[in-house]
Design an enzyme around this catalytic site. Structure first.
Site, PDB file in Angstrom:
ATOM      1  N   ASN A  66       0.849  -1.196   0.000  1.00 52.21           N
ATOM      2  CA  ASN A  66       0.000   0.000   0.000  1.00 52.21           C
ATOM      3  C   ASN A  66       0.880   1.240   0.000  1.00 52.21           C
ATOM      4  O   ASN A  66       1.440   1.627   1.025  1.00 52.21           O
ATOM      5  CB  ASN A  66      -0.924  -0.018   1.211  1.00 52.21           C
ATOM      6  CG  ASN A  66      -1.977  -1.096   1.111  1.00 52.21           C
ATOM      7  OD1 ASN A  66      -2.961  -0.948   0.401  1.00 52.21           O
ATOM      8  ND2 ASN A  66      -1.759  -2.204   1.806  1.00 52.21           N
ATOM      9  N   GLU A  67       1.006   1.835  -1.164  1.00 51.53           N
ATOM     10  CA  GLU A  67       1.859   3.003  -1.352  1.00 51.53           C
ATOM     11  C   GLU A  67       1.204   4.264  -0.779  1.00 51.53           C
ATOM     12  O   GLU A  67      -0.006   4.282  -0.508  1.00 51.53           O
ATOM     13  CB  GLU A  67       2.109   3.208  -2.852  1.00 51.53           C
ATOM     14  CG  GLU A  67       2.957   2.129  -3.494  1.00 51.53           C
ATOM     15  CD  GLU A  67       4.422   2.262  -3.145  1.00 51.53           C
ATOM     16  OE1 GLU A  67       5.024   3.312  -3.433  1.00 51.53           O
ATOM     17  OE2 GLU A  67       4.965   1.314  -2.543  1.00 51.53           O
ATOM     18  N   PRO A  68       1.993   5.333  -0.582  1.00 54.95           N
ATOM     19  CA  PRO A  68       1.403   6.610  -0.174  1.00 54.95           C
ATOM     20  C   PRO A  68       0.240   6.997  -1.090  1.00 54.95           C
ATOM     21  O   PRO A  68       0.326   6.855  -2.318  1.00 54.95           O
ATOM     22  CB  PRO A  68       2.575   7.580  -0.316  1.00 54.95           C
ATOM     23  CG  PRO A  68       3.783   6.736  -0.054  1.00 54.95           C
ATOM     24  CD  PRO A  68       3.463   5.403  -0.664  1.00 54.95           C
TER      25      PRO A  68
ATOM     26  N   SER B 268      -2.765   5.575  -0.489  1.00 54.32           N
ATOM     27  CA  SER B 268      -3.747   4.514  -0.266  1.00 54.32           C
ATOM     28  C   SER B 268      -4.787   4.967   0.758  1.00 54.32           C
ATOM     29  O   SER B 268      -4.469   5.664   1.720  1.00 54.32           O
ATOM     30  CB  SER B 268      -3.057   3.242   0.220  1.00 54.32           C
ATOM     31  OG  SER B 268      -2.172   2.737  -0.759  1.00 54.32           O
TER      32      SER B 268
ATOM     33  N   SER C  37      10.057   1.809  -3.352  1.00 52.15           N
ATOM     34  CA  SER C  37       9.568   0.529  -2.837  1.00 52.15           C
ATOM     35  C   SER C  37      10.088  -0.630  -3.674  1.00 52.15           C
ATOM     36  O   SER C  37      10.452  -1.689  -3.149  1.00 52.15           O
ATOM     37  CB  SER C  37       8.037   0.508  -2.817  1.00 52.15           C
ATOM     38  OG  SER C  37       7.535   1.496  -1.943  1.00 52.15           O
TER      39      SER C  37
END
Length: 663
Positions: A183-185, A187, A202
């Site tokens: 879950n990347e920034p 999300s 990531s």
């Protein structure tokens, strides 16, 4: 033989009550700035045992009730030690996983059917294949499915979790961007299992966890934040200095989708588990006077005054009683009697760290100097993990030591061969082949054949292919040549330049072999030959691939063995730790600071630039866009600016060191 002494480096000894409070009331007091329940342990092993205790209790309770125990599991360096502890309990027959159901937290997408880059493979290697979990109880998203099937697959994954009664526990590590699972920034807290684009940082972090150079795909199928938070208990783990800044933001900062891990603040039973290094920037560890009464050591007083100066933008000698009282430092007034007394004490402490004589000034009173005057000149060994860390981290100090007539040895611990681009090999092979054609008396075909062989290999090289041993050797020679040129520039005789080529590094892969007694033996032999009065070693342990830590562990283990053997030379030797490539020392920990003039800083830059293969084309610059010489100058100037802001001497730049005292 102790091979992990770097993990026991404690700069500021943290009182036990600040990370292991005796009562709930004490915990509530010291953790008042924290928005997630956080347990801090003195070591990684203690933290992993704590998590494993909770998991064991849950599994056995479910077994007793005849139920499944459902786990969502992440992968990566943070959670692997937890899996090792669980495996250990299984091997000792203390725990069975026969009733455990596992859902893999994320999988890469898109994947070839034969791809080795699968997070489920990593999870199996480190945990699932080592215990008695039934194969039919392991579920993962399929990264090789067709794009049109992705949404249905994600919905089915959510439904399958519900079929087993939901998640009992989620175990996660954290990425450098605050990401959990994939879950990347950006999300959402309500996000469910879905496809997501993986950010460059990531992806680089994920590549570090694998044994191959095969490129991590651009996307991932991941459990959403909302899915992960449905678990009855969520564990978030982090170990080491490199995670300390992000963990402070997650635990004490505001909830924000730019740091998805902060959503754990909304969970009623989320637990963060850290070692002391990863907890270094939490208020109760870094600024304990803000949450409780303190036992004031010299370093803690220095830390408090530097913090106060920065907070109110004043130099040390201008701090007043009012400044202390208004910022929670009234205890220091009681201890020292007045702001003036405390100010003078810390001002002098910091002033005494500054020296233009890193090897000690001969025929001078060394009472307040960081290094002793005698013996002079000193035999010095500078250990450099890679063939450029020496000049990046302490290039100015090396020049000072040489110019002040000390006997300086440079020990390059690894070949650094995987950090050389293929184009560098091609360039050098062009030259060698051309030189051979022009000047060789006998037209020996060995060079020409090797040149053709390497050209053919590069022409057919695919993403993920490993270099041949010959190519790795050439890359190592390139770095050796650059290191020799830099040493010559710094007037270090080439017979004082040692290439140790520690065996752990020579895997040919990003992931290195374990550091062993063979590595320690190589280092120890050099120490026995030189018998140094000064040793400089990397204290910068947060490099992305762990090479610095392993190299430092090898040196400290060798010193430890020499100490046990009663080596006479060690009784008159001091060990200094440097930083610079990836971080800088906090000013409260600095024990020696070497000022650099503009000319010396320029000479340091020139030394770094001798390592041409590590300039713009260097493959491992990490998450910092600056080149290594730019990082070094910025950090050295920032240290000098900090001393200036505190009202001390004003210099162009400064290199900082902390003394290591053998345990």
């Amino acid at each position: 033989m102790r091979l992990n002494l770097s993990s026991q480096i404690v700069l500021n000894k943290v009182p036990v009550e600040f990370y292991k409070p005796k009562t709930t009331v004490e915990y509530s007091e010291i953790s008042r700035m924290e928005k997630i329940h956080t347990d801090i342990f003195a070591s990684v092993s203690e933290g992993c045992s704590h998590i494993a205790d909770c998991i064991e209790k849950g599994i056995k309770a479910a077994q007793h009730e005849g139920k499944y125990y459902v786990m969502a599991l992440g992968t990566g360096l943070s959670v692997n030690p937890v899996y090792d502890e669980l495996v250990s309990r299984y091997e000792k027959k203390k725990l069975s996983f026969r009733n455990v159901v596992v859902f893999n937290a994320y999988e890469y997408y898109p994947l070839r059917k034969d791809s080795s880059i699968r997070s489920i493979n990593q999870l199996k290697e480190h945990f699932l294949d080592r215990v008695d979990i039934a194969e039919q109880n392991i579920f993962t998203l399929d990264g090789s499915i067709a794009q049109e099937a992705v949404q249905d697959t994600c919905r089915l994954y959510e439904q399958r979790i519900k079929t087993f009664g939901g998640l009992d526990v989620t175990i996660l590590g954290i990425g450098r961007m605050g990401n959990i699972a994939a879950n990347e920034p950006g999300s959402s807290i309500q996000s469910l299992t879905r496809i997501i684009l993986i950010g460059n940082m990531s992806r680089e972090e994920m590549e570090n966890s694998f044994k191959t150079k095969e490129q991590v795909p651009p996307c991932s199928l991941t459990m959403g934040v909302g899915t992960l938070l449905t678990a009855k208990t969520v564990f978030l783990t982090a170990w080491g200095d490199e995670k300390s800044e992000i963990m402070q933001k997650v635990i004490e900062g505001n909830i924000t989708d730019t740091l998805p891990a902060t959503f754990l603040q909304t969970h009623p039973n989320a637990q963060v588990v850290l070692d002391l290094s990863a907890a270094a920037h939490l208020t109760r560890i870094e600024h304990p006077w803000l949450v409780s009464s303190c036992e004031w050591t010299d370093k803690l007083v220095r830390s408090a005054l530097v913090w106060l100066c920065q907070k109110i933008n004043k130099p040390i000698l201008k701090l007043t009683n009012k400044d202390y009282n208004e910022n929670g430092l009234s205890e220091l007034l009681a201890l020292y009697g007045s702001a003036y007394n405390a100010n003078i004490k810390i001002f002098n402490d910091l002033q005494h760290t500054i020296t233009g004589w890193p090897g000690g000034k001969p025929d001078a009173d060394d009472t307040y100097r960081p290094e002793r005057a005698k013996p002079y000149p000193k035999r010095v060994v500078v250990f450099s993990p890679h063939p450029d860390d020496d000049v990046i981290s302490m290039g100015g100090t090396i020049r000072r030591l040489v110019q002040q007539h000390h006997d300086v040895h440079l020990a390059y611990e690894t070949s650094g061969n995987i950090a050389v681009g293929d184009e560098e090999v091609t360039r050098f092979m062009h030259f060698i082949n051309g030189f051979n054609q022009l000047f060789a008396e006998s037209k020996d075909s060995i060079i020409a054949n090797k040149y053709k062989e390497i050209k053919k290999f590069f022409a057919n090289k695919k993403e993920g292919d490993f270099d041949t041993r010959d190519i790795l050797t050439i890359k190592g020679l390139i770095r050796r040549g650059e290191a020799r040129i830099a040493c010559t520039y710094n007037e270090i005789p080439l017979d004082h330049v040692h290439f140790l080529d520690l065996p752990f590094y020579e895997s040919g892969k990003i992931e290195k072999l374990p550091m062993t007694e063979k590595d320690v033996a190589v280092v120890r032999q050099l120490l026995q030959e030189v018998k140094p009065h000064q040793i400089y070693v990397a204290g910068d342990l947060a490099d992305p691939h762990g090479t610095h830590r392993k190299c430092t562990d090898a040196v400290l283990a060798a010193i430890d063995l020499e100490k046990e053997a009663g080596a006479e030379w060690l009784k008159d030797c001091r060990i200094w730790m440097y930083r610079g490539a990836w971080a800088e020392w906090e000013i409260e920990n600095i024990e020696m600071c070497v000022p650099l003039s503009p000319e010396e800083l320029r000479a340091k830059r020139n030394s770094i630039l001798k390592h041409q293969s590590q300039m713009e084309s260097a493959p491992f610059l990490g998450n910092d866009d600056r080149l290594f010489w730019q990082r070094a100058e910025d950090r050295n100037r920032a240290t000098a600016q900090l001393y200036d802001n505190l009202g001390l001497a004003c210099y162009e730049a400064m290199e900082a060191f902390v003394e290591y005292k053998p345990l």
